[in-house]
Scaffold this active site. Structure first.
Site, PDB file in Angstrom:
ATOM      1  N   ARG A 106       5.015   5.411  -2.028  1.00  0.00           N
ATOM      2  CA  ARG A 106       4.898   4.987  -0.626  1.00  0.00           C
ATOM      3  C   ARG A 106       6.255   5.022   0.071  1.00  0.00           C
ATOM      4  O   ARG A 106       6.330   5.297   1.271  1.00  0.00           O
ATOM      5  CB  ARG A 106       4.273   3.594  -0.548  1.00  0.00           C
ATOM      6  CG  ARG A 106       2.757   3.667  -0.786  1.00  0.00           C
ATOM      7  CD  ARG A 106       2.177   2.356  -1.209  1.00  0.00           C
ATOM      8  NE  ARG A 106       2.285   1.344  -0.188  1.00  0.00           N
ATOM      9  CZ  ARG A 106       2.278   0.036  -0.441  1.00  0.00           C
ATOM     10  NH1 ARG A 106       2.205  -0.397  -1.679  1.00  0.00           N
ATOM     11  NH2 ARG A 106       2.359  -0.817   0.548  1.00  0.00           N
ATOM     12  N   ARG A 114       4.042  -9.173  -3.867  1.00  0.00           N
ATOM     13  CA  ARG A 114       3.168  -9.542  -2.730  1.00  0.00           C
ATOM     14  C   ARG A 114       1.781  -9.987  -3.218  1.00  0.00           C
ATOM     15  O   ARG A 114       1.204  -9.388  -4.106  1.00  0.00           O
ATOM     16  CB  ARG A 114       3.021  -8.335  -1.797  1.00  0.00           C
ATOM     17  CG  ARG A 114       1.991  -8.542  -0.709  1.00  0.00           C
ATOM     18  CD  ARG A 114       2.169  -7.640   0.470  1.00  0.00           C
ATOM     19  NE  ARG A 114       2.254  -6.230   0.151  1.00  0.00           N
ATOM     20  CZ  ARG A 114       2.640  -5.306   1.023  1.00  0.00           C
ATOM     21  NH1 ARG A 114       2.974  -5.643   2.251  1.00  0.00           N
ATOM     22  NH2 ARG A 114       2.707  -4.047   0.661  1.00  0.00           N
TER      23      ARG A 114
HETATM   24  P1  ADP Z   1       2.324  -1.818   4.163  1.00  0.00           P
HETATM   25  O1  ADP Z   1       2.116  -3.174   4.785  1.00  0.00           O
HETATM   26  O2  ADP Z   1       2.732  -1.930   2.749  1.00  0.00           O
HETATM   27  O3  ADP Z   1       3.208  -0.936   4.976  1.00  0.00           O
HETATM   28  P2  ADP Z   1      -0.266  -1.116   5.201  1.00  0.00           P
HETATM   29  O4  ADP Z   1      -1.213  -2.230   4.980  1.00  0.00           O
HETATM   30  O5  ADP Z   1       0.300  -0.954   6.570  1.00  0.00           O
HETATM   31  O6  ADP Z   1       0.895  -1.167   4.112  1.00  0.00           O
HETATM   32  O7  ADP Z   1      -0.930   0.264   4.803  1.00  0.00           O
HETATM   33  C1  ADP Z   1      -1.556   0.433   3.547  1.00  0.00           C
HETATM   34  C2  ADP Z   1      -2.048   1.862   3.432  1.00  0.00           C
HETATM   35  O8  ADP Z   1      -3.029   2.120   4.463  1.00  0.00           O
HETATM   36  C3  ADP Z   1      -1.002   2.940   3.628  1.00  0.00           C
HETATM   37  O9  ADP Z   1      -0.275   3.227   2.445  1.00  0.00           O
HETATM   38  C4  ADP Z   1      -1.871   4.131   4.074  1.00  0.00           C
HETATM   39  O10 ADP Z   1      -2.562   4.697   2.984  1.00  0.00           O
HETATM   40  C5  ADP Z   1      -2.904   3.440   4.961  1.00  0.00           C
HETATM   41  N1  ADP Z   1      -2.447   3.367   6.368  1.00  0.00           N
HETATM   42  C6  ADP Z   1      -2.201   2.242   7.093  1.00  0.00           C
HETATM   43  N2  ADP Z   1      -1.797   2.554   8.334  1.00  0.00           N
HETATM   44  C7  ADP Z   1      -1.801   3.909   8.410  1.00  0.00           C
HETATM   45  C8  ADP Z   1      -1.451   4.845   9.423  1.00  0.00           C
HETATM   46  N3  ADP Z   1      -1.016   4.448  10.635  1.00  0.00           N
HETATM   47  N4  ADP Z   1      -1.553   6.171   9.132  1.00  0.00           N
HETATM   48  C9  ADP Z   1      -1.994   6.587   7.946  1.00  0.00           C
HETATM   49  N5  ADP Z   1      -2.313   5.768   6.944  1.00  0.00           N
HETATM   50  C10 ADP Z   1      -2.212   4.430   7.160  1.00  0.00           C
HETATM   51  P1  ADP Z   2       4.794  -5.147   5.289  1.00  0.00           P
HETATM   52  O1  ADP Z   2       3.638  -5.570   6.155  1.00  0.00           O
HETATM   53  O2  ADP Z   2       5.934  -4.589   6.076  1.00  0.00           O
HETATM   54  O3  ADP Z   2       4.394  -4.232   4.174  1.00  0.00           O
HETATM   55  P2  ADP Z   2       4.768  -7.917   4.308  1.00  0.00           P
HETATM   56  O4  ADP Z   2       4.853  -8.745   5.551  1.00  0.00           O
HETATM   57  O5  ADP Z   2       3.455  -7.829   3.646  1.00  0.00           O
HETATM   58  O6  ADP Z   2       5.388  -6.437   4.593  1.00  0.00           O
HETATM   59  O7  ADP Z   2       5.870  -8.473   3.304  1.00  0.00           O
HETATM   60  C1  ADP Z   2       6.050  -7.913   1.993  1.00  0.00           C
HETATM   61  C2  ADP Z   2       6.281  -9.029   0.990  1.00  0.00           C
HETATM   62  O8  ADP Z   2       7.573  -9.622   1.224  1.00  0.00           O
HETATM   63  C3  ADP Z   2       5.283 -10.181   1.082  1.00  0.00           C
HETATM   64  O9  ADP Z   2       5.040 -10.631  -0.227  1.00  0.00           O
HETATM   65  C4  ADP Z   2       5.996 -11.237   1.917  1.00  0.00           C
HETATM   66  O10 ADP Z   2       5.576 -12.564   1.581  1.00  0.00           O
HETATM   67  C5  ADP Z   2       7.456 -11.016   1.548  1.00  0.00           C
HETATM   68  N1  ADP Z   2       8.389 -11.256   2.656  1.00  0.00           N
HETATM   69  C6  ADP Z   2       8.218 -10.937   3.968  1.00  0.00           C
HETATM   70  N2  ADP Z   2       9.317 -11.243   4.702  1.00  0.00           N
HETATM   71  C7  ADP Z   2      10.224 -11.748   3.829  1.00  0.00           C
HETATM   72  C8  ADP Z   2      11.589 -12.234   3.965  1.00  0.00           C
HETATM   73  N3  ADP Z   2      12.216 -12.248   5.152  1.00  0.00           N
HETATM   74  N4  ADP Z   2      12.212 -12.660   2.851  1.00  0.00           N
HETATM   75  C9  ADP Z   2      11.586 -12.629   1.639  1.00  0.00           C
HETATM   76  N5  ADP Z   2      10.328 -12.196   1.443  1.00  0.00           N
HETATM   77  C10 ADP Z   2       9.641 -11.753   2.518  1.00  0.00           C
END
Ligand code: ADP
Ligand code: ADP
Ligand code: ZN
Length: 215
Positions: free
Chosen positions: A171, A127
């Site tokens: 995570r 990502r």
């Molecule tokens: P991802 O897209 O990989 O799921 P996020 O951007 O949603 O990650 O979250 C990144 C980090 O921010 C989490 O690992 C956590 O530390 C914190 N975080 C985000 N949303 C929440 C939530 N609803 N409750 C607690 N921590 C959160």
């Molecule tokens: P989340 O918010 O759930 O943590 P992201 O939207 O940031 O997830 O996506 C995680 C990674 O996977 C990013 O690098 C994104 O560009 C890629 N990605 C998202 N959807 C797809 C898909 N359908 N196929 C392949 N790669 C994807």
């Protein structure tokens, strides 16, 4: 239209959220983006959450709920909102129920994006995020037109510090223990729709659109 996107880290919530808010004209609320913005701006909230996020742990419920409570009360949420990455625990989901009842609003659909763990590992380590506009790319599956540069705004792409291999594994454990129980929680409330996230971006999007439109 009031929606929650539920799913493990790397499932594609942020990517789908960006497309959904554009299509439906609703407000995107990402607690992760809000925390990262607070860190970038050096705000008090940022100082409180930085170390927790870098370890891949969850920010305390009380702090997270306070941020969402304030955000949902703003006028731009009146026409609908999409919660991305919130709630992540049962207490957060209970608190959300209270906040929405107080605002006289309710949830229409909770989209649960399902995807195997081994796919999630590579989703997260590949990502890349735009420093300026937070647009999300992937080095292999969704690369920018010019390496290291955002297609939309030309901003510099970076790798999140919590997308390192060591933190990613943690995570996923945190997700299983604290967030996965929300699948049954929202299933019991009759609002859950499960989508296969291990498909091409556009196909996942079409399936989510169908699910939120109730067809
Ligand atoms: P991802 O897209 O990989 O799921 P996020 O951007 O949603 O990650 O979250 C990144 C980090 O921010 C989490 O690992 C956590 O530390 C914190 N975080 C985000 N949303 C929440 C939530 N609803 N409750 C607690 N921590 C959160
Ligand atoms: P989340 O918010 O759930 O943590 P992201 O939207 O940031 O997830 O996506 C995680 C990674 O996977 C990013 O690098 C994104 O560009 C890629 N990605 C998202 N959807 C797809 C898909 N359908 N196929 C392949 N790669 C994807
Ligand atoms: Zn950008």
């Amino acid at each position: 239209m009031n929606i929650i996107l539920l799913g493990p880290p790397g499932a594609g919530k942020g990517t789908q959220a960006a497309m959904l808010v554009e299509k439906f004209g609703i407000t995107h609320i990402s607690t992760g983006d809000m925390f990262r913005e607070a860190i970038k701006q050096g705000r008090e909230l940022g100082l409180q959450v930085k170390a927790i996020m870098e370890k891949g742990q969850l920010v305390p419920d009380e702090l997270t709920v306070a941020v969402v409570r304030e955000r949902l009360a703003r006028p731009d949420c009146e026409n609908g909102f999409l919660l991305d990455g919130f709630p992540r625990t049962i207490p957060q989901a209970d608190a959300l129920g209270g906040i929405l009842a107080g605002l006289n609003r309710s949830l229409d659909t909770v989209i649960n994006i399902e995807i195997p763990d081994d796919v999630l590992q590579s989703r997260m380590t590949g990502r890349r995020i735009c420093r300026q506009c937070q647009a999300t790319y992937h080095t292999l599956s969704n690369p920018p037109k010019h390496t290291g540069k955002c297609n939309k705004c030309g901003g510099e792409l970076y790798q999140r510090s919590d997308d390192s291999e060591a933190t990613v594994a943690n995570r996923l454990v945190v997700y299983e223990q604290q967030t996965a129980p929300l699948v049954a929680y929202y299933c019991h409330k009759g609002v859950l729709k499960t989508i296969n996230g291990n498909r091409e971006l556009q196909e996942v999007f079409n399936n989510i659109c169908r699910a939120v439109s109730g067809v």
